[in-house]
Write a protein that holds these residues in place. Structure first.
Motif, PDB file in Angstrom:
ATOM      1  N   ARG A  38      83.204 -11.324 -72.914  1.00 16.57           N
ATOM      2  CA  ARG A  38      83.466 -11.680 -74.310  1.00 16.57           C
ATOM      3  C   ARG A  38      82.147 -11.933 -75.015  1.00 16.57           C
ATOM      4  N   ASP A  39      82.070 -11.576 -76.260  1.00 14.57           N
ATOM      5  CA  ASP A  39      80.880 -11.884 -77.034  1.00 14.57           C
ATOM      6  C   ASP A  39      81.196 -12.891 -78.139  1.00 14.57           C
ATOM      7  N   PHE A  40      82.287 -13.634 -77.929  1.00 13.15           N
ATOM      8  CA  PHE A  40      82.675 -14.676 -78.876  1.00 13.15           C
ATOM      9  C   PHE A  40      83.330 -15.819 -78.106  1.00 13.15           C
ATOM     10  N   PRO A  41      83.254 -17.046 -78.619  1.00 19.43           N
ATOM     11  CA  PRO A  41      83.833 -18.199 -77.924  1.00 19.43           C
ATOM     12  C   PRO A  41      85.344 -18.307 -78.155  1.00 19.43           C
ATOM     13  N   ILE A  42      85.961 -19.188 -77.413  1.00 15.25           N
ATOM     14  CA  ILE A  42      87.375 -19.522 -77.603  1.00 15.25           C
ATOM     15  C   ILE A  42      87.453 -20.543 -78.740  1.00 15.25           C
ATOM     16  N   LYS A  43      88.350 -20.330 -79.698  1.00 21.15           N
ATOM     17  CA  LYS A  43      88.546 -21.270 -80.804  1.00 21.15           C
ATOM     18  C   LYS A  43      89.534 -22.348 -80.351  1.00 21.15           C
ATOM     19  N   CYS A  44      89.154 -23.619 -80.490  1.00 20.94           N
ATOM     20  CA  CYS A  44      89.987 -24.735 -80.042  1.00 20.94           C
ATOM     21  C   CYS A  44      90.216 -25.724 -81.172  1.00 20.94           C
ATOM     22  N   GLN A  45      91.271 -26.519 -81.008  1.00 24.13           N
ATOM     23  CA  GLN A  45      91.559 -27.622 -81.924  1.00 24.13           C
ATOM     24  C   GLN A  45      91.911 -28.846 -81.093  1.00 24.13           C
ATOM     25  N   SER A  46      91.393 -29.990 -81.492  1.00 25.13           N
ATOM     26  CA  SER A  46      91.726 -31.268 -80.862  1.00 25.13           C
ATOM     27  C   SER A  46      92.100 -32.240 -81.964  1.00 25.13           C
ATOM     28  N   VAL A  47      93.124 -33.049 -81.693  1.00 29.91           N
ATOM     29  CA  VAL A  47      93.553 -34.086 -82.629  1.00 29.91           C
ATOM     30  C   VAL A  47      93.484 -35.417 -81.914  1.00 29.91           C
TER      31      VAL A  47
END
Length: 87
Positions: A38-47
């Motif tokens: 992959r040449d891009f990161p994983i998009k994450c969300q934390s609450v």
């Protein structure tokens, strides 16, 4: 006998935040064709509640009480793309 630790900061009434951040990722330990990379990161969300905020990291707790925190996520500040106060 263990001494009861004082909280570093008051945990009561902390606001809740949505943190969007880019995470590092791995394709696993097996051999793969180079096209799998992959040449891009994983998009994450934390609450959660921000319980530590320093030059390098933001620490988000999903659960708090008057003197303890649980379910912590430590996020490098350089990976944060958005921070929204929810309450």
């Amino acid at each position: 006998m263990l001494k009861k630790k004082k909280p570093i900061k008051k945990l009561k009434n902390l606001p809740i935040y949505l943190i969007e951040w880019d995470d590092h990722c791995s394709a696993g330990t097996n051999w793969h064709d180079a096209s799998v990379s992959r040449d891009f990161p994983i998009k994450c969300q934390s609450v959660g509640f921000i319980v530590k905020d320093n030059k390098k990291v933001l620490t988000v707790a999903q659960n708090i009480n008057e003197s303890h925190v649980a379910d912590l996520t430590v996020i490098l500040k350089s990976c944060i793309t958005k921070k929204v106060k929810l309450g």
